[in-house]
Design a protein around this motif. Structure first.
Motif, PDB file in Angstrom:
ATOM      1  N   ILE A  44       7.111   9.331   5.586  1.00  0.00           N
ATOM      2  CA  ILE A  44       6.787   9.453   4.156  1.00  0.00           C
ATOM      3  C   ILE A  44       6.604   8.091   3.496  1.00  0.00           C
ATOM      4  O   ILE A  44       5.726   7.913   2.644  1.00  0.00           O
ATOM      5  N   PHE A  45       7.427   7.125   3.880  1.00  0.00           N
ATOM      6  CA  PHE A  45       7.471   5.830   3.204  1.00  0.00           C
ATOM      7  C   PHE A  45       6.109   5.164   3.006  1.00  0.00           C
ATOM      8  O   PHE A  45       5.826   4.674   1.905  1.00  0.00           O
ATOM      9  N   PRO A  46       5.229   5.137   4.002  1.00  0.00           N
ATOM     10  CA  PRO A  46       3.931   4.470   3.786  1.00  0.00           C
ATOM     11  C   PRO A  46       3.117   5.066   2.634  1.00  0.00           C
ATOM     12  O   PRO A  46       2.326   4.371   2.002  1.00  0.00           O
ATOM     13  N   TYR A  47       3.311   6.346   2.332  1.00  0.00           N
ATOM     14  CA  TYR A  47       2.566   6.993   1.255  1.00  0.00           C
ATOM     15  C   TYR A  47       3.077   6.616  -0.135  1.00  0.00           C
ATOM     16  O   TYR A  47       2.373   6.837  -1.125  1.00  0.00           O
ATOM     17  N   VAL A  48       4.285   6.077  -0.241  1.00  0.00           N
ATOM     18  CA  VAL A  48       4.814   5.654  -1.544  1.00  0.00           C
ATOM     19  C   VAL A  48       4.905   4.134  -1.653  1.00  0.00           C
ATOM     20  O   VAL A  48       5.158   3.607  -2.730  1.00  0.00           O
ATOM     21  N   ASN A  49       4.670   3.445  -0.550  1.00  0.00           N
ATOM     22  CA  ASN A  49       4.788   1.989  -0.513  1.00  0.00           C
ATOM     23  C   ASN A  49       3.420   1.299  -0.578  1.00  0.00           C
ATOM     24  O   ASN A  49       3.313   0.112  -0.317  1.00  0.00           O
ATOM     25  N   SER A  50       2.381   2.040  -0.931  1.00  0.00           N
ATOM     26  CA  SER A  50       1.040   1.483  -1.025  1.00  0.00           C
ATOM     27  C   SER A  50       0.275   2.222  -2.112  1.00  0.00           C
ATOM     28  O   SER A  50       0.164   3.453  -2.067  1.00  0.00           O
ATOM     29  N   MET A  51      -0.255   1.486  -3.060  1.00  0.00           N
ATOM     30  CA  MET A  51      -1.036   2.111  -4.121  1.00  0.00           C
ATOM     31  C   MET A  51      -2.283   2.789  -3.558  1.00  0.00           C
ATOM     32  O   MET A  51      -2.704   3.840  -4.044  1.00  0.00           O
ATOM     33  N   GLN A  52      -2.856   2.224  -2.489  1.00  0.00           N
ATOM     34  CA  GLN A  52      -4.023   2.838  -1.868  1.00  0.00           C
ATOM     35  C   GLN A  52      -3.664   4.210  -1.286  1.00  0.00           C
ATOM     36  O   GLN A  52      -4.454   5.144  -1.344  1.00  0.00           O
ATOM     37  N   GLU A  53      -2.475   4.334  -0.727  1.00  0.00           N
ATOM     38  CA  GLU A  53      -2.043   5.607  -0.136  1.00  0.00           C
ATOM     39  C   GLU A  53      -1.684   6.633  -1.205  1.00  0.00           C
ATOM     40  O   GLU A  53      -1.863   7.833  -0.994  1.00  0.00           O
ATOM     41  N   LYS A  68     -12.015   4.573 -12.476  1.00  0.00           N
ATOM     42  CA  LYS A  68     -12.303   3.333 -11.745  1.00  0.00           C
ATOM     43  C   LYS A  68     -10.979   2.747 -11.256  1.00  0.00           C
ATOM     44  O   LYS A  68     -10.070   2.523 -12.051  1.00  0.00           O
ATOM     45  N   LEU A  69     -10.899   2.506  -9.946  1.00  0.00           N
ATOM     46  CA  LEU A  69      -9.694   1.958  -9.327  1.00  0.00           C
ATOM     47  C   LEU A  69     -10.008   0.613  -8.695  1.00  0.00           C
ATOM     48  O   LEU A  69     -11.072   0.433  -8.105  1.00  0.00           O
ATOM     49  N   SER A  70      -9.070  -0.323  -8.807  1.00  0.00           N
ATOM     50  CA  SER A  70      -9.174  -1.584  -8.070  1.00  0.00           C
ATOM     51  C   SER A  70      -7.778  -1.988  -7.617  1.00  0.00           C
ATOM     52  O   SER A  70      -6.781  -1.682  -8.278  1.00  0.00           O
ATOM     53  N   TYR A  71      -7.738  -2.643  -6.482  1.00  0.00           N
ATOM     54  CA  TYR A  71      -6.464  -3.027  -5.873  1.00  0.00           C
ATOM     55  C   TYR A  71      -6.425  -4.531  -5.687  1.00  0.00           C
ATOM     56  O   TYR A  71      -7.459  -5.171  -5.485  1.00  0.00           O
ATOM     57  N   SER A  72      -5.211  -5.088  -5.726  1.00  0.00           N
ATOM     58  CA  SER A  72      -5.038  -6.509  -5.441  1.00  0.00           C
ATOM     59  C   SER A  72      -3.702  -6.695  -4.739  1.00  0.00           C
ATOM     60  O   SER A  72      -2.882  -5.790  -4.682  1.00  0.00           O
ATOM     61  N   GLY A  73      -3.526  -7.894  -4.212  1.00  0.00           N
ATOM     62  CA  GLY A  73      -2.297  -8.196  -3.481  1.00  0.00           C
ATOM     63  C   GLY A  73      -2.349  -7.633  -2.075  1.00  0.00           C
ATOM     64  O   GLY A  73      -3.410  -7.235  -1.586  1.00  0.00           O
ATOM     65  N   PRO A  74      -1.200  -7.570  -1.426  1.00  0.00           N
ATOM     66  CA  PRO A  74      -1.161  -7.030  -0.057  1.00  0.00           C
ATOM     67  C   PRO A  74      -1.492  -5.533  -0.055  1.00  0.00           C
ATOM     68  O   PRO A  74      -1.489  -4.881  -1.105  1.00  0.00           O
ATOM     69  N   ASP A  75      -1.775  -4.980   1.120  1.00  0.00           N
ATOM     70  CA  ASP A  75      -2.119  -3.558   1.239  1.00  0.00           C
ATOM     71  C   ASP A  75      -0.925  -2.646   1.002  1.00  0.00           C
ATOM     72  O   ASP A  75      -1.104  -1.452   0.747  1.00  0.00           O
ATOM     73  N   LEU A 170       2.143  15.403  -2.091  1.00  0.00           N
ATOM     74  CA  LEU A 170       2.700  14.526  -1.054  1.00  0.00           C
ATOM     75  C   LEU A 170       3.269  15.367   0.091  1.00  0.00           C
ATOM     76  O   LEU A 170       3.027  15.076   1.266  1.00  0.00           O
ATOM     77  N   LYS A 171       4.000  16.412  -0.237  1.00  0.00           N
ATOM     78  CA  LYS A 171       4.579  17.290   0.780  1.00  0.00           C
ATOM     79  C   LYS A 171       3.480  17.914   1.636  1.00  0.00           C
ATOM     80  O   LYS A 171       3.559  17.907   2.871  1.00  0.00           O
ATOM     81  N   ALA A 172       2.425  18.433   0.994  1.00  0.00           N
ATOM     82  CA  ALA A 172       1.324  19.050   1.733  1.00  0.00           C
ATOM     83  C   ALA A 172       0.630  18.028   2.630  1.00  0.00           C
ATOM     84  O   ALA A 172       0.281  18.340   3.779  1.00  0.00           O
ATOM     85  N   LEU A 173       0.442  16.811   2.122  1.00  0.00           N
ATOM     86  CA  LEU A 173      -0.196  15.757   2.902  1.00  0.00           C
ATOM     87  C   LEU A 173       0.623  15.393   4.134  1.00  0.00           C
ATOM     88  O   LEU A 173       0.114  15.319   5.240  1.00  0.00           O
TER      89      LEU A 173
END
Length: 176
Positions: A44-53, A68-75, A170-173
């Motif tokens: 589960i952790f990777p899905y809450v530890n990344s804005m992209q996820e 409109k979405l944009s990301y910065s910093g580490p993944d 999140l649960k379904a994913l």
């Protein structure tokens, strides 16, 4: 003339009473929802530890597919930042940055909604048998603004349902 004066005085007394009472209301708004997911925290952790996820299960992006979405910093992890912009008032404009991250246990983010204020959100992952209880929390300091304090009373109703939908997504994913 006397009637108008009485109405104005009564109106002023009501306004002053509402402002006075607002300072007795809580100084922060808090919302929290939990769900148990049939998976270990490490899945589960990777899905809450990344804005992209989080984009994969967010309850808000379906409201405006044109956001409109944009990301910065580490993944992932501390410094991972999402900026969003939408004409839909239910989505709005703002940013969210991961400010704390403890692998397989918790993530804390700083939210900035521009003129609407700031808040923090947290994800706590707790082992529960073969699964994991995921708790999504939100805290916003309301300051001394009387209107903010009255609105803080409604925050759970406004955000709670979205948190429930997001956790279900999140649960379904994760389980799917």
């Amino acid at each position: 003339m006397r009637l108008i004066k009485r109405i104005l005085v009564a109106f002023l007394v009501i306004i002053l009473a509402l402002v006075g009472v607002s300072y007795l209301l809580p100084g922060k708004a808090e919302v929290s929802r939990s769900i148990t997911i049939d998976a270990p925290a490490a899945i589960i952790f990777p899905y809450v530890n990344s804005m992209q996820e989080t984009e994969k299960w967010s309850p808000w992006l379906s409201r405006d597919p044109e956001t409109k979405l944009s990301y910065s910093g580490p993944d992932a992890g501390v410094g991972n930042t999402l900026n969003w912009s939408s004409d839909n008032p239910q989505v709005g404009t703002g940013s969210q940055e991961i400010i704390e991250s403890t692998p397989d246990q918790s993530v804390k983010t700083a939210l900035d909604f521009g003129p609407m204020g700031t808040a923090t959100a947290t994800f706590a992952l707790q082992s529960e048998g073969a699964g994991t209880q995921v708790t999504w929390g939100f805290v916003s300091e309301l300051g001394m603004n009387p209107m903010s304090r009255w609105m803080g009373l409604m925050m759970d109703n406004w955000v709670g349902g979205d948190y429930e939908r997001g956790l279900e997504n999140l649960k379904a994913l994760v389980e799917g």
